[in-house]
Design a protein around this motif. Structure first.
Motif, PDB file in Angstrom:
ATOM      1  N   ASP A  65      12.682  13.715 -10.159  1.00 36.23           N
ATOM      2  CA  ASP A  65      12.585  13.867  -8.710  1.00 36.23           C
ATOM      3  C   ASP A  65      13.120  15.231  -8.281  1.00 36.23           C
ATOM      4  O   ASP A  65      13.622  16.014  -9.102  1.00 36.23           O
ATOM      5  CB  ASP A  65      13.299  12.726  -7.974  1.00 36.23           C
ATOM      6  CG  ASP A  65      14.802  12.689  -8.236  1.00 36.23           C
ATOM      7  OD1 ASP A  65      15.402  13.758  -8.484  1.00 36.23           O
ATOM      8  OD2 ASP A  65      15.378  11.603  -8.174  1.00 36.23           O
ATOM      9  N   VAL A  66      13.030  15.508  -7.012  1.00 41.96           N
ATOM     10  CA  VAL A  66      13.354  16.840  -6.515  1.00 41.96           C
ATOM     11  C   VAL A  66      14.824  17.197  -6.735  1.00 41.96           C
ATOM     12  O   VAL A  66      15.154  18.351  -7.054  1.00 41.96           O
ATOM     13  CB  VAL A  66      12.958  16.979  -5.027  1.00 41.96           C
ATOM     14  CG1 VAL A  66      13.767  16.038  -4.137  1.00 41.96           C
ATOM     15  CG2 VAL A  66      13.094  18.421  -4.557  1.00 41.96           C
ATOM     16  N   GLU A  67      15.724  16.234  -6.585  1.00 39.47           N
ATOM     17  CA  GLU A  67      17.143  16.520  -6.783  1.00 39.47           C
ATOM     18  C   GLU A  67      17.450  16.859  -8.239  1.00 39.47           C
ATOM     19  O   GLU A  67      18.297  17.712  -8.528  1.00 39.47           O
ATOM     20  CB  GLU A  67      17.989  15.327  -6.321  1.00 39.47           C
ATOM     21  CG  GLU A  67      17.886  15.025  -4.833  1.00 39.47           C
ATOM     22  CD  GLU A  67      18.310  16.209  -3.958  1.00 39.47           C
ATOM     23  OE1 GLU A  67      19.132  17.030  -4.424  1.00 39.47           O
ATOM     24  OE2 GLU A  67      17.830  16.300  -2.819  1.00 39.47           O
ATOM     25  N   GLN A  68      16.750  16.219  -9.159  1.00 37.27           N
ATOM     26  CA  GLN A  68      16.923  16.547 -10.573  1.00 37.27           C
ATOM     27  C   GLN A  68      16.408  17.947 -10.881  1.00 37.27           C
ATOM     28  O   GLN A  68      16.987  18.673 -11.692  1.00 37.27           O
ATOM     29  CB  GLN A  68      16.210  15.503 -11.441  1.00 37.27           C
ATOM     30  CG  GLN A  68      16.865  14.126 -11.429  1.00 37.27           C
ATOM     31  CD  GLN A  68      16.028  13.090 -12.146  1.00 37.27           C
ATOM     32  OE1 GLN A  68      14.885  12.826 -11.781  1.00 37.27           O
ATOM     33  NE2 GLN A  68      16.600  12.491 -13.182  1.00 37.27           N
ATOM     34  N   LEU A  69      15.317  18.329 -10.252  1.00 37.69           N
ATOM     35  CA  LEU A  69      14.783  19.680 -10.445  1.00 37.69           C
ATOM     36  C   LEU A  69      15.778  20.735  -9.969  1.00 37.69           C
ATOM     37  O   LEU A  69      16.010  21.745 -10.643  1.00 37.69           O
ATOM     38  CB  LEU A  69      13.460  19.841  -9.698  1.00 37.69           C
ATOM     39  CG  LEU A  69      12.252  19.089 -10.251  1.00 37.69           C
ATOM     40  CD1 LEU A  69      11.036  19.333  -9.362  1.00 37.69           C
ATOM     41  CD2 LEU A  69      11.951  19.515 -11.674  1.00 37.69           C
ATOM     42  N   ILE A  70      16.359  20.495  -8.805  1.00 35.86           N
ATOM     43  CA  ILE A  70      17.325  21.448  -8.246  1.00 35.86           C
ATOM     44  C   ILE A  70      18.567  21.532  -9.127  1.00 35.86           C
ATOM     45  O   ILE A  70      19.065  22.616  -9.435  1.00 35.86           O
ATOM     46  CB  ILE A  70      17.701  21.045  -6.806  1.00 35.86           C
ATOM     47  CG1 ILE A  70      16.483  21.181  -5.879  1.00 35.86           C
ATOM     48  CG2 ILE A  70      18.864  21.887  -6.289  1.00 35.86           C
ATOM     49  CD1 ILE A  70      16.700  20.625  -4.478  1.00 35.86           C
TER      50      ILE A  70
END
Length: 362
Positions: A65-70
């Motif tokens: 998800d986006v938080e993991q990418l960041i």
């Protein structure tokens, strides 16, 4: 007396800690001052994909998800004040009009507020050029919008996603990005949405702008700009999705030796309001196909001649008499981008002359 001194010492120590904490908080707040506020909108793709074994080419897109990418990119939060949203979580081979409309509306809403200075969209590479060009035509702001993807999954050897995401955020924060339209940042290059195409199936150097070259370079967050795009886009575009619930159907058909016309007839029969021909050479096709397309124009179907060739321009009334047949020449736009522009243009007109004007201006 000793207990009194001890209590006083504790109070002084606590006071010192509070002052130090306040000092650190003030320093942190000061460090945040001046940073751009960037929202990262994730849609899935290889950049968020994982594979089970390094020996396998197979992987699943959109598993992170986006938080993991960041969180996976060191020092990313030093570039900007970041926020993340998951708009979709698909491989970009499954990208569709509904997600385009949802994504564009969300970007327009975010950029209309003073709390967001720019947008980064994480996206699969297969259709990234199409999504970028669609956004380039319907975003109503001159604030930066940067698309980014990866050619290797997040846990692959030599994964390119983290560096690409870091550079994309750096581009979105750069003052020179404002007013340049939607951009694609990948493999240390910056490309204009109108120009960029995917040119390789698996290499990290998979994106090029064959006719115009890149719009700039970005390496380790350092940005160099080249010439800006001279066509209409974003805040200068006249296309709007405010009242659009569904985009008109436009099909692409690939020209080849001994091309049959029955697929063209089937597309019209099944409701296509526009047809884009990935023509041979300068947008040509078999004589039989031209005759069927000329009939389709008379039935109110828009026909655009593009080319299956990677570079070059399809000029009006060169090998094919567009004036006589009522066709539109795509100019620099490849078949995929011709389809995107035609979809939006058909929300405004079916007149071939006006459609041709759009292809010249956008």
């Amino acid at each position: 007396m000793r207990s009194h001194c001890t209590a006083a010492g504790i109070r002084l120590a606590l006071l010192g800690c509070l002052l130090l904490s306040a000092s650190h908080a003030a320093a942190a707040e000061k460090a945040e001052e001046g940073k751009a506020r960037i929202r990262i909108l994730a849609t899935g793709g290889t950049i968020a994909g994982t594979q089970t074994r390094q020996q396998d080419h197979a992987y699943k897109a959109g598993t992170l998800d986006v938080e993991q990418l960041i969180a996976a990119v060191p020092d990313l939060k030093q570039l900007a004040i970041l926020g993340g949203e998951q708009v979709a979580n698909i491989g970009s081979q499954d990208m569709n009009d509904a997600v385009w409309l949802k994504l564009a509306r969300r970007i327009n809403a975010l950029l209309a507020t003073p709390d967001v200075d720019g947008i980064v969209v994480t996206h699969g590479t297969d259709t990234m050029e199409e999504t970028a060009y669609f956004l380039n035509l319907v975003i109503r702001s001159d604030k930066p919008v940067v698309l980014v993807g990866a050619m290797r999954p997040a846990n692959a050897l030599g994964a390119d996603g983290p560096a690409n995401l870091y550079n994309a955020v750096a581009v979105a924060t750069h003052p020179g990005a404002r007013g340049r339209g939607v951009l694609v940042a990948i493999n240390d290059e910056i490309h204009a949405a109108r120009s960029v195409i995917k040119t390789n199936t698996t290499n990290v150097q998979a994106f090029e702008s064959p006719n115009r070259g890149p719009a700039g370079l970005v390496h380790g967050g350092r940005v160099t700009w080249f010439e800006p795009m001279d066509k209409k886009h974003t805040h200068r575009s006249e296309f709007s999705i405010e009242k659009v619930e569904k985009l008109p159907r436009v099909d692409i058909l690939y020209a080849h030796a001994n091309m049959s016309a029955d697929l063209l007839e089937a597309a019209v029969k099944n409701g296509a309001r526009g047809l884009v021909i990935a023509g041979v050479g300068e947008g040509n096709m078999t004589h039989q196909s031209r005759e069927v397309l000329a009939k389709a124009v008379k039935q109110g179907v828009a026909v655009v001649r593009s080319t299956r060739v990677m570079s070059g321009i399809v000029r009006r009334t060169s090998e094919v008499d567009d004036d006589k047949l009522g066709f539109v020449a795509s100019g620099e736009l490849n078949p995929a981008k011709s389809r995107v522009l035609l979809q939006l243009a058909l929300t405004k007109t079916k007149d071939p002359a006006q459609l041709q004007q759009y292809f010249q201006e956008y």
